[in-house]
Scaffold this active site. Sequence first.
Site, PDB file in Angstrom:
ATOM      1  N   ASP A   1       0.914  -1.179   0.022  1.00  0.00           N
ATOM      2  CA  ASP A   1      -0.066   0.094  -0.102  1.00  0.00           C
ATOM      3  C   ASP A   1       1.000   1.157  -0.229  1.00  0.00           C
ATOM      4  O   ASP A   1       1.788   1.481   1.020  1.00  0.00           O
ATOM      5  CB  ASP A   1      -0.915  -0.006   1.344  1.00  0.00           C
TER       6      ASP A   1
ATOM      7  N   GLU B   1      29.893   6.910   5.085  1.00  0.00           N
ATOM      8  CA  GLU B   1      29.973   5.454   5.393  1.00  0.00           C
ATOM      9  C   GLU B   1      29.781   4.647   4.042  1.00  0.00           C
ATOM     10  O   GLU B   1      29.531   3.542   4.020  1.00  0.00           O
ATOM     11  CB  GLU B   1      28.949   5.106   6.378  1.00  0.00           C
TER      12      GLU B   1
ATOM     13  N   CYS C   1      25.885   7.221  10.419  1.00  0.00           N
ATOM     14  CA  CYS C   1      25.386   8.599  10.107  1.00  0.00           C
ATOM     15  C   CYS C   1      25.598   9.716  10.999  1.00  0.00           C
ATOM     16  O   CYS C   1      25.451  10.877  10.650  1.00  0.00           O
ATOM     17  CB  CYS C   1      23.848   8.484  10.198  1.00  0.00           C
TER      18      CYS C   1
ATOM     19  N   THR D   1      13.639   3.129   2.042  1.00  0.00           N
ATOM     20  CA  THR D   1      14.376   4.301   2.746  1.00  0.00           C
ATOM     21  C   THR D   1      15.819   4.576   2.290  1.00  0.00           C
ATOM     22  O   THR D   1      16.645   5.194   2.879  1.00  0.00           O
ATOM     23  CB  THR D   1      14.636   4.052   4.344  1.00  0.00           C
TER      24      THR D   1
ATOM     25  N   SER E   1      17.237  -0.933  15.685  1.00  0.00           N
ATOM     26  CA  SER E   1      17.524   0.454  15.330  1.00  0.00           C
ATOM     27  C   SER E   1      16.695   1.510  15.619  1.00  0.00           C
ATOM     28  O   SER E   1      17.090   2.602  15.948  1.00  0.00           O
ATOM     29  CB  SER E   1      17.871   0.539  13.520  1.00  0.00           C
TER      30      SER E   1
ATOM     31  N   HIS F   1      18.079  13.707  12.965  1.00  0.00           N
ATOM     32  CA  HIS F   1      18.625  12.748  11.787  1.00  0.00           C
ATOM     33  C   HIS F   1      17.585  11.856  11.203  1.00  0.00           C
ATOM     34  O   HIS F   1      16.722  11.393  11.870  1.00  0.00           O
ATOM     35  CB  HIS F   1      19.675  11.585  12.336  1.00  0.00           C
TER      36      HIS F   1
ATOM     37  N   LYS G   1       8.235  10.752  15.284  1.00  0.00           N
ATOM     38  CA  LYS G   1       8.224   9.896  16.407  1.00  0.00           C
ATOM     39  C   LYS G   1       9.295  10.251  17.509  1.00  0.00           C
ATOM     40  O   LYS G   1       9.152  10.149  18.604  1.00  0.00           O
ATOM     41  CB  LYS G   1       8.591   8.536  15.579  1.00  0.00           C
TER      42      LYS G   1
ATOM     43  N   ASN H   1      16.871   8.610   2.640  1.00  0.00           N
ATOM     44  CA  ASN H   1      18.234   8.814   3.778  1.00  0.00           C
ATOM     45  C   ASN H   1      19.417   9.079   3.004  1.00  0.00           C
ATOM     46  O   ASN H   1      19.706   8.523   1.844  1.00  0.00           O
ATOM     47  CB  ASN H   1      18.399   7.296   4.505  1.00  0.00           C
TER      48      ASN H   1
ATOM     49  N   SER I   1      24.158   4.643  13.844  1.00  0.00           N
ATOM     50  CA  SER I   1      23.817   3.265  14.388  1.00  0.00           C
ATOM     51  C   SER I   1      25.232   2.822  14.817  1.00  0.00           C
ATOM     52  O   SER I   1      26.352   3.141  14.508  1.00  0.00           O
ATOM     53  CB  SER I   1      23.621   2.609  13.197  1.00  0.00           C
TER      54      SER I   1
HETATM   55  P1  HMG Z   1       8.710  -1.943   8.073  1.00  0.00           P
HETATM   56  O1  HMG Z   1       8.763  -3.656   8.705  1.00  0.00           O
HETATM   57  O2  HMG Z   1       8.597  -2.154   6.683  1.00  0.00           O
HETATM   58  O3  HMG Z   1       7.881  -1.412   8.518  1.00  0.00           O
HETATM   59  O4  HMG Z   1      10.299  -1.439   8.483  1.00  0.00           O
HETATM   60  P2  HMG Z   1       6.595  -1.366   9.611  1.00  0.00           P
HETATM   61  O5  HMG Z   1       5.735  -2.389   9.408  1.00  0.00           O
HETATM   62  O6  HMG Z   1       7.196  -1.285  11.077  1.00  0.00           O
HETATM   63  O7  HMG Z   1       5.725  -0.048   9.175  1.00  0.00           O
HETATM   64  C1  HMG Z   1       6.378   1.215   9.166  1.00  0.00           C
HETATM   65  C2  HMG Z   1       5.357   2.188   9.721  1.00  0.00           C
HETATM   66  O8  HMG Z   1       4.270   2.448   8.658  1.00  0.00           O
HETATM   67  C3  HMG Z   1       4.666   1.794  10.927  1.00  0.00           C
HETATM   68  O9  HMG Z   1       4.436   3.095  11.623  1.00  0.00           O
HETATM   69  C4  HMG Z   1       3.386   1.230  10.316  1.00  0.00           C
HETATM   70  O10 HMG Z   1       2.227   1.277  11.158  1.00  0.00           O
HETATM   71  C5  HMG Z   1       3.305   2.271   9.205  1.00  0.00           C
HETATM   72  P3  HMG Z   1       5.054   3.322  12.947  1.00  0.00           P
HETATM   73  O11 HMG Z   1       4.637   2.041  13.814  1.00  0.00           O
HETATM   74  O12 HMG Z   1       6.574   3.401  12.839  1.00  0.00           O
HETATM   75  O13 HMG Z   1       4.351   4.423  13.403  1.00  0.00           O
HETATM   76  N1  HMG Z   1       2.142   1.558   8.066  1.00  0.00           N
HETATM   77  C6  HMG Z   1       1.357   2.434   7.503  1.00  0.00           C
HETATM   78  N2  HMG Z   1       0.810   3.544   7.726  1.00  0.00           N
HETATM   79  C7  HMG Z   1       0.135   3.809   6.839  1.00  0.00           C
HETATM   80  N3  HMG Z   1      -0.665   3.083   5.888  1.00  0.00           N
HETATM   81  C8  HMG Z   1      -0.357   1.815   5.823  1.00  0.00           C
HETATM   82  C9  HMG Z   1       0.776   1.317   6.494  1.00  0.00           C
HETATM   83  N4  HMG Z   1       1.369   0.351   6.807  1.00  0.00           N
HETATM   84  C10 HMG Z   1       2.285   0.352   7.659  1.00  0.00           C
HETATM   85  N5  HMG Z   1      -0.905   0.915   4.806  1.00  0.00           N
HETATM   86  C11 HMG Z   1      11.973   0.058   9.201  1.00  0.00           C
HETATM   87  C12 HMG Z   1      10.437  -0.095   8.779  1.00  0.00           C
HETATM   88  C13 HMG Z   1      12.125   1.398   9.633  1.00  0.00           C
HETATM   89  C14 HMG Z   1      12.376  -0.899  10.216  1.00  0.00           C
HETATM   90  C15 HMG Z   1      12.719  -0.357   7.742  1.00  0.00           C
HETATM   91  O14 HMG Z   1      12.446   0.431   6.825  1.00  0.00           O
HETATM   92  C16 HMG Z   1      14.442  -0.563   7.922  1.00  0.00           C
HETATM   93  O15 HMG Z   1      14.815  -1.572   8.297  1.00  0.00           O
HETATM   94  N6  HMG Z   1      14.910   0.787   7.472  1.00  0.00           N
HETATM   95  C17 HMG Z   1      16.267   0.765   7.576  1.00  0.00           C
HETATM   96  C18 HMG Z   1      16.728   0.935   9.279  1.00  0.00           C
HETATM   97  C19 HMG Z   1      16.367   2.380   9.512  1.00  0.00           C
HETATM   98  O16 HMG Z   1      15.958   3.339   8.819  1.00  0.00           O
HETATM   99  N7  HMG Z   1      16.236   2.497  10.888  1.00  0.00           N
HETATM  100  C20 HMG Z   1      16.020   3.874  11.511  1.00  0.00           C
HETATM  101  C21 HMG Z   1      16.603   4.002  12.969  1.00  0.00           C
HETATM  102  S1  HMG Z   1      18.529   3.807  12.631  1.00  0.00           S
HETATM  103  C22 HMG Z   1      19.146   5.064  11.722  1.00  0.00           C
HETATM  104  O17 HMG Z   1      18.532   6.139  11.746  1.00  0.00           O
HETATM  105  C23 HMG Z   1      20.342   4.930  11.233  1.00  0.00           C
HETATM  106  C24 HMG Z   1      20.608   4.929   9.845  1.00  0.00           C
HETATM  107  O18 HMG Z   1      20.406   5.933   9.102  1.00  0.00           O
HETATM  108  C25 HMG Z   1      21.984   4.270   9.357  1.00  0.00           C
HETATM  109  C26 HMG Z   1      23.252   4.967   9.940  1.00  0.00           C
HETATM  110  O19 HMG Z   1      23.437   5.597  11.295  1.00  0.00           O
HETATM  111  O20 HMG Z   1      24.323   4.893   9.244  1.00  0.00           O
HETATM  112  C27 HMG Z   1      19.525   3.798   9.373  1.00  0.00           C
END
Ligand code: HMG
Length: 391
Positions: A33, A83, A115, A156, A205, A237, A246, A280, A312
Amino acid sequence: MINAVSIGIHDIAFATTHYVLDLDDLARHRGVDPAKYHLGLGQDAMSIPAADEDIVTMAAAAAAPILQLHGTDNLRTVLLATETAVDQSKAAALYLHPLLNLPSTTRIVELKQACYAATAALQFAIGLITRNPADQVLIIAADIARYDLDSPGEPTQGAAAVAMLVTADPAILQLDSPSGVYSDDIMDFWRPNHRSTAVVDGELSVRTYLTATSQAWADYRNNGGRQLDEFSAFCYHLPYTAMARKAHKHLLETLGIEWPNDRIAAVVDAGTRYNRTIGNSYTASLYLSLLSLLDHSSELSGRAVAFFSYGSGCVSECFSGTIRPGYRQHLRTADNQHQIAARTPISYPRYRAVHTEHANPCIADCYFDQDTAGPYRLTEIVNDKRRYQKI
Ligand code: HMG
């Protein structure tokens, strides 16, 4: 409390990639979706590098307008945070020497901590300029966020470089002295040397990011930082832009404060608009958020802004600054918006092909056809020597 010498960001510019993938396309092909991407993650599109683009070409494009305007007479240090390193030994910014005519009297270093590294660069720049206020430091944060195809992280992805000239008596943002830090050994996201995409425990994360944010804030306050209600805006970030609301909600909860959603949106959303369409950009993401705030807010002169950096692994830092009077004259808003609009839409099959090409790094001699319309390109890797060209 501010630094005895006023130090901060005197100029800031950014660059992104040639291609853009609309997340509606990705959602359709993945059977997801689209609201999950637009509302759940807060992302509309992501920048995708052309075959002849990398962090060096983006870094050169981001830094060029700054050096054209200010020259290099007082430039003593270039710190490139990334990175997405192109070499295990040589600092990527050395490739900028011929591309940008850098003087040989500059020290050049590459910094890494996920990051977070550009924030470390900012702190190091403050130290150098405190020692000699005439010195200028160019910081470039440049990254390509790349996850496995079909993985949860795929929507992302993104890429950008932000260049900042850090000086005494800055024109745009004066940094405060107090800073709060938090670090811990966590396996939430990492990229071993043999991989071109990150390994990630997404749920961990997000949890660690939130914990680190409130801990860094606590340390910031313990070190004499401003109170929450002194800030007009908060830049976070942004691995995806929904993280800003959030994280702010989480911070308020840890402080026992309750704000309605529209009040949270009013202090974080202007800082998310560029990131929403670029994706990102790892080290560059927080500073892209600052650019977005500057370009999308009504008058900010004299206003305090809080910054939350997260890398991270993990290191987090909370710091703050005051926007300088007259800062608007120093912005490149039209150029920034043009750059985003000028990206070329990439088809889904071509996106997957480019992703696979980038994921299989050149191990024999490689020659790259011109793909980007950007000002700098990677032309070849021969005998493991990278060659770049100003177009
Ligand atoms: P996921 O499993 O695809 O998503 O992974 P989800 O099922 O948790 O859904 C995400 C959000 O969308 C949720 O909202 C759902 O409810 C919503 P939340 O609970 O977060 O409020 N959702 C919907 N909303 C509207 N309509 C819909 C619908 N369906 C679901 N139909 C995850 C999400 C972020 C884990 C994934 O994208 C991922 O692994 N990303 C990479 C890691 C990441 O970005 N982590 C963030 C923190 S770490 C960081 O920031 C460091 C980084 O930049 C790296 C560095 O430091 O170098 C990553």
